[in-house]
Design a protein around this motif. Sequence first.
Motif, PDB file in Angstrom:
ATOM      1  N   LEU A  31       2.102   4.640  10.283  1.00  0.00           N
ATOM      2  CA  LEU A  31       1.615   5.870   9.625  1.00  0.00           C
ATOM      3  C   LEU A  31       0.090   5.956   9.706  1.00  0.00           C
ATOM      4  CD1 LEU A  31       3.874   6.030   6.425  1.00  0.00           C
ATOM      5  CD2 LEU A  31       4.363   6.803   8.757  1.00  0.00           C
ATOM      6  N   ASP A  32      -0.568   4.800   9.608  1.00  0.00           N
ATOM      7  CA  ASP A  32      -2.029   4.787   9.697  1.00  0.00           C
ATOM      8  C   ASP A  32      -2.514   4.828  11.137  1.00  0.00           C
ATOM      9  OD1 ASP A  32      -2.407   4.863   7.019  1.00  0.00           O
ATOM     10  OD2 ASP A  32      -3.338   2.895   6.834  1.00  0.00           O
ATOM     11  N   LEU A  33      -1.606   4.686  12.090  1.00  0.00           N
ATOM     12  CA  LEU A  33      -1.963   4.904  13.490  1.00  0.00           C
ATOM     13  C   LEU A  33      -1.871   6.396  13.802  1.00  0.00           C
ATOM     14  CD1 LEU A  33      -2.558   3.806  16.371  1.00  0.00           C
ATOM     15  CD2 LEU A  33      -0.101   3.653  16.705  1.00  0.00           C
ATOM     16  N   SER A  66       1.592  12.520   8.329  1.00  0.00           N
ATOM     17  CA  SER A  66       1.625  11.061   8.459  1.00  0.00           C
ATOM     18  C   SER A  66       2.074  10.388   7.168  1.00  0.00           C
ATOM     19  CB  SER A  66       0.250  10.527   8.875  1.00  0.00           C
ATOM     20  OG  SER A  66      -0.715  10.783   7.871  1.00  0.00           O
ATOM     21  N   HIS A  67       1.799  10.995   6.004  1.00  0.00           N
ATOM     22  CA  HIS A  67       1.987  10.263   4.755  1.00  0.00           C
ATOM     23  C   HIS A  67       2.844  10.933   3.692  1.00  0.00           C
ATOM     24  CE1 HIS A  67      -1.002   7.437   6.271  1.00  0.00           C
ATOM     25  NE2 HIS A  67      -0.764   6.652   5.239  1.00  0.00           N
ATOM     26  N   SER A  68       3.557  12.036   4.025  1.00  0.00           N
ATOM     27  CA  SER A  68       4.529  12.504   3.027  1.00  0.00           C
ATOM     28  C   SER A  68       5.745  11.585   3.120  1.00  0.00           C
ATOM     29  CB  SER A  68       4.928  13.957   3.282  1.00  0.00           C
ATOM     30  OG  SER A  68       5.668  14.063   4.476  1.00  0.00           O
ATOM     31  N   SER A 106       7.854   0.723   4.625  1.00  0.00           N
ATOM     32  CA  SER A 106       7.149  -0.110   3.630  1.00  0.00           C
ATOM     33  C   SER A 106       5.702   0.348   3.471  1.00  0.00           C
ATOM     34  CB  SER A 106       7.183  -1.585   4.041  1.00  0.00           C
ATOM     35  OG  SER A 106       6.233  -1.849   5.071  1.00  0.00           O
ATOM     36  N   HIS A 107       5.159   0.929   4.539  1.00  0.00           N
ATOM     37  CA  HIS A 107       3.771   1.407   4.470  1.00  0.00           C
ATOM     38  C   HIS A 107       3.616   2.442   3.355  1.00  0.00           C
ATOM     39  CE1 HIS A 107      -0.223   2.301   6.286  1.00  0.00           C
ATOM     40  NE2 HIS A 107      -0.037   3.400   5.576  1.00  0.00           N
ATOM     41  N   TRP A 108       4.565   3.345   3.306  1.00  0.00           N
ATOM     42  CA  TRP A 108       4.493   4.412   2.280  1.00  0.00           C
ATOM     43  C   TRP A 108       4.618   3.797   0.881  1.00  0.00           C
ATOM     44  CZ3 TRP A 108       6.696   6.847  -1.823  1.00  0.00           C
ATOM     45  CH2 TRP A 108       6.238   8.135  -2.116  1.00  0.00           C
ATOM     46  N   LEU A 110       3.829   0.793  -0.169  1.00  0.00           N
ATOM     47  CA  LEU A 110       2.611   0.085  -0.574  1.00  0.00           C
ATOM     48  C   LEU A 110       1.464   1.059  -0.849  1.00  0.00           C
ATOM     49  CD1 LEU A 110       2.640  -3.090   1.709  1.00  0.00           C
ATOM     50  CD2 LEU A 110       3.306  -2.886  -0.678  1.00  0.00           C
ATOM     51  N   ASP A 111       1.366   2.108  -0.042  1.00  0.00           N
ATOM     52  CA  ASP A 111       0.347   3.126  -0.330  1.00  0.00           C
ATOM     53  C   ASP A 111       0.618   3.778  -1.690  1.00  0.00           C
ATOM     54  OD1 ASP A 111      -1.074   2.689   1.951  1.00  0.00           O
ATOM     55  OD2 ASP A 111      -0.613   4.601   2.918  1.00  0.00           O
ATOM     56  N   PHE A 112       1.897   3.967  -1.995  1.00  0.00           N
ATOM     57  CA  PHE A 112       2.289   4.562  -3.277  1.00  0.00           C
ATOM     58  C   PHE A 112       1.744   3.741  -4.454  1.00  0.00           C
ATOM     59  CE2 PHE A 112       5.550   4.169  -6.654  1.00  0.00           C
ATOM     60  CZ  PHE A 112       5.447   5.436  -7.209  1.00  0.00           C
TER      61      PHE A 112
HETATM   62 ZN   LIG Z   1      -1.564   4.691   4.889  1.00  0.00          ZN
END
Ligand SMILES: [Zn+2]
Length: 222
Positions: A31-33, A66-68, A106-108, A110-112
């Motif tokens: 997602l961060d890419l 990317s991040h919803s 998992s990225h989402w 952890l960002d949450f």
């Molecule tokens: Zn992120």
Amino acid sequence: MFVGHFAVGLAGKRAAPRVSLGTWFLAVQFLDLLWPVFLLLDWEHVRVTPGYTRLSPLDFYDYPLSHSLLAAVFWSALFAAVWAVLRRGRPGRLRIGLLLGAGVLSHWVLDFLTHRPDLPLLPKMGPYAGLGLWDHPALAIALEGGLYALGIFLYVRSTRARDTAGRAGLWALLLLLLGLWLASAFGPPPEEDTPIAWATLSLWLVVFPWAGWVDRHREIGP
Ligand SMILES: [Zn+2]
């Protein structure tokens, strides 16, 4: 979150040892890419507001693609599907594809934990989620640092260096990520929009091949 994501990738090596660490890092940071690419395309936007949270000055006011949560589920499914197709005929490809897809998602999660409520569940329309740990620096740093230490422990326990590159290359990479994380937490705020996008993108173009290279110089086993 930064090194916390890499922690999941390092731990992933234990769950699916035949997957390269480079691929694991790509999954957990997928997602961060996408994010800097979408910034450069002007599809997503960020602004730097010093003091926005106590740990990060980045105000992620527009990153639906990317991040919803819905988009994150989509990218996870796509990552898993592409993996399963590319590995056609190999045993365990579905299970490993699902594990990598879970890594993307998992990225989402952890960002949450760390973001203010700026993560939309649905693109553009919210509702917006985020527990805001970045406003509690001691807690955020202890959690993320702890995750990173655990990830490193698991990776080092499930692989062993074949040569110097596999040993020194790994620690150099882990220290670089640690340094970048500490610099982002305690250093001066970054410059606006475009430099952030280019910096993030160029960083990933170094990190993923580096992790893949390190992984080729290590073998499975304690
Ligand atoms: Zn992120």
